[in-house]
Design a protein around this motif. Sequence first.
Motif, PDB file in Angstrom:
ATOM      1  N   TYR A 262       0.790  -1.236   0.000  1.00 53.58           N
ATOM      2  CA  TYR A 262       0.000   0.000   0.000  1.00 53.58           C
ATOM      3  C   TYR A 262       0.825   1.292   0.000  1.00 53.58           C
ATOM      4  O   TYR A 262       0.268   2.385   0.022  1.00 53.58           O
ATOM      5  CB  TYR A 262      -0.934   0.016   1.221  1.00 53.58           C
ATOM      6  N   GLN A 263       2.148   1.188  -0.064  1.00 55.56           N
ATOM      7  CA  GLN A 263       2.940   2.410  -0.003  1.00 55.56           C
ATOM      8  C   GLN A 263       2.783   3.278  -1.252  1.00 55.56           C
ATOM      9  O   GLN A 263       3.054   4.474  -1.206  1.00 55.56           O
ATOM     10  CB  GLN A 263       4.409   2.072   0.228  1.00 55.56           C
ATOM     11  N   HIS A 264       2.319   2.658  -2.359  1.00 56.08           N
ATOM     12  CA  HIS A 264       2.112   3.444  -3.567  1.00 56.08           C
ATOM     13  C   HIS A 264       0.742   4.136  -3.561  1.00 56.08           C
ATOM     14  O   HIS A 264       0.439   4.927  -4.454  1.00 56.08           O
ATOM     15  CB  HIS A 264       2.235   2.551  -4.802  1.00 56.08           C
ATOM     16  N   ASP A 268       3.506   8.609   3.429  1.00 54.82           N
ATOM     17  CA  ASP A 268       4.119   7.999   4.603  1.00 54.82           C
ATOM     18  C   ASP A 268       3.351   8.345   5.869  1.00 54.82           C
ATOM     19  O   ASP A 268       3.230   7.523   6.782  1.00 54.82           O
ATOM     20  CB  ASP A 268       5.575   8.462   4.733  1.00 54.82           C
ATOM     21  N   THR A 269       2.836   9.566   5.930  1.00 62.63           N
ATOM     22  CA  THR A 269       2.054   9.978   7.105  1.00 62.63           C
ATOM     23  C   THR A 269       0.786   9.135   7.237  1.00 62.63           C
ATOM     24  O   THR A 269       0.466   8.645   8.315  1.00 62.63           O
ATOM     25  CB  THR A 269       1.676  11.464   7.001  1.00 62.63           C
ATOM     26  N   GLU A 270       0.073   8.949   6.118  1.00 60.76           N
ATOM     27  CA  GLU A 270      -1.162   8.160   6.139  1.00 60.76           C
ATOM     28  C   GLU A 270      -0.879   6.699   6.451  1.00 60.76           C
ATOM     29  O   GLU A 270      -1.595   6.063   7.234  1.00 60.76           O
ATOM     30  CB  GLU A 270      -1.882   8.277   4.792  1.00 60.76           C
ATOM     31  N   LEU A 271       0.170   6.163   5.827  1.00 64.76           N
ATOM     32  CA  LEU A 271       0.483   4.756   6.009  1.00 64.76           C
ATOM     33  C   LEU A 271       0.916   4.461   7.444  1.00 64.76           C
ATOM     34  O   LEU A 271       0.474   3.469   8.048  1.00 64.76           O
ATOM     35  CB  LEU A 271       1.586   4.329   5.033  1.00 64.76           C
ATOM     36  N   SER A 272       1.763   5.312   8.007  1.00 70.84           N
ATOM     37  CA  SER A 272       2.212   5.101   9.383  1.00 70.84           C
ATOM     38  C   SER A 272       1.054   5.230  10.362  1.00 70.84           C
ATOM     39  O   SER A 272       0.979   4.499  11.351  1.00 70.84           O
ATOM     40  CB  SER A 272       3.324   6.103   9.740  1.00 70.84           C
ATOM     41  N   LYS A 273       0.113   6.144  10.065  1.00 74.92           N
ATOM     42  CA  LYS A 273      -1.062   6.311  10.926  1.00 74.92           C
ATOM     43  C   LYS A 273      -1.937   5.062  10.901  1.00 74.92           C
ATOM     44  O   LYS A 273      -2.419   4.589  11.935  1.00 74.92           O
ATOM     45  CB  LYS A 273      -1.858   7.531  10.472  1.00 74.92           C
ATOM     46  N   LYS A 274      -2.144   4.487   9.690  1.00 72.52           N
ATOM     47  CA  LYS A 274      -2.969   3.285   9.562  1.00 72.52           C
ATOM     48  C   LYS A 274      -2.323   2.091  10.259  1.00 72.52           C
ATOM     49  O   LYS A 274      -3.012   1.195  10.766  1.00 72.52           O
ATOM     50  CB  LYS A 274      -3.216   2.976   8.080  1.00 72.52           C
ATOM     51  N   LEU A 275      -0.984   2.054  10.263  1.00 77.90           N
ATOM     52  CA  LEU A 275      -0.268   0.960  10.912  1.00 77.90           C
ATOM     53  C   LEU A 275      -0.080   1.182  12.407  1.00 77.90           C
ATOM     54  O   LEU A 275       0.340   0.269  13.118  1.00 77.90           O
ATOM     55  CB  LEU A 275       1.099   0.759  10.248  1.00 77.90           C
ATOM     56  N   VAL A 295       7.082   5.497  -5.403  1.00 76.05           N
ATOM     57  CA  VAL A 295       6.468   6.808  -5.638  1.00 76.05           C
ATOM     58  C   VAL A 295       4.955   6.701  -5.485  1.00 76.05           C
ATOM     59  O   VAL A 295       4.335   5.764  -5.973  1.00 76.05           O
ATOM     60  CB  VAL A 295       6.820   7.314  -7.063  1.00 76.05           C
ATOM     61  N   LEU A 296       4.356   7.636  -4.779  1.00 76.37           N
ATOM     62  CA  LEU A 296       2.913   7.640  -4.556  1.00 76.37           C
ATOM     63  C   LEU A 296       2.182   7.860  -5.875  1.00 76.37           C
ATOM     64  O   LEU A 296       2.498   8.765  -6.634  1.00 76.37           O
ATOM     65  CB  LEU A 296       2.532   8.731  -3.562  1.00 76.37           C
ATOM     66  N   ILE A 297       1.188   7.012  -6.142  1.00 71.89           N
ATOM     67  CA  ILE A 297       0.389   7.142  -7.354  1.00 71.89           C
ATOM     68  C   ILE A 297      -0.836   7.985  -7.052  1.00 71.89           C
ATOM     69  O   ILE A 297      -1.643   7.633  -6.197  1.00 71.89           O
ATOM     70  CB  ILE A 297      -0.063   5.746  -7.862  1.00 71.89           C
TER      71      ILE A 297
END
Length: 298
Positions: A262-264, A268-275, A295-297
């Motif tokens: 899901y990193q794409h 990083d802020t959203e992903l770390s928050k979800k984790l 790279v974020l899509i």
Amino acid sequence: MNILVIENEIYLAQKIVSRLINDGHNCDHIDLPNTDAFTKEYDVILLSTSFPFNFCNNIIKKYNENCIILLVSYISDETVTLHIKSGAKDYIMKPFIMNELIRKIHHYKECKDINKELQKLRNYFQFTMLDINTTDVLSATSFPILIETNVQKHADKLVYELSIKMALPVIFISLSAKDWQNKINAIRRTSILYLTNYHTLRKCSKENLLKIIEKKNCIISTLEEELDFPYTKVEARNEKGLLANSNIMTIPDYVKAMVTSYQHKYTDTELSKKLGISRKSLWERRKKFDIEKRVLIS
């Protein structure tokens, strides 16, 4: 093994029975065409074709699931060809070396054991894949093929079905192994090469891999979306996602799978928050698991 010898040459029959008993087998002997003598199940039947054709043929049809080896004095349609068509497994010419007969017996015993084991493994594989729906047919017209999936088992089942369709063996190689390149170079074209964990490779390694597999019957599975893959791509996604996996993942494995999958899609802020971890912890886990930041899509 339980072995039945149907032979009217008494001296030969006694010699066979003596050798088989010495080798640890249970052995019975019949010297008359009398089916009433069959009192138990036998793994192997040694059948002399010097008995009447109809008697031999009836024995073979009745016990064609057993290993039946013909003891023949001469080769003809009636002594060999027709009996083989009816279900006999093999024949040996008289006079024969006893070790050659023993070799044939053990050979077919091994084949029977291998077939049983193979069927057991097939049944187990199909049982573990019952929750995976593969309505799409994976086409083999254009190798290499990339399968983008969110459940590894989905890709595994597609590759298995394709191997059955093409009657080709599958060779499994994980791209997380250090020696994956040497293993790939050793593979011949007469097999399907199935590579997993493509998403764990760095960009330079992926570019190198694409050159190596250009002319191979290769299928790659990835848990990430791959925008730059130059060959055939197939999507095989399960709506239940990681919950479709019947195995409980460890927390490090779960975090690794979430980051690579899901990193794409998230910052990083959203992903770390979800984790439920900090951005620093996310960076540390990328470094620990050697995950290249995507790279974020948008």
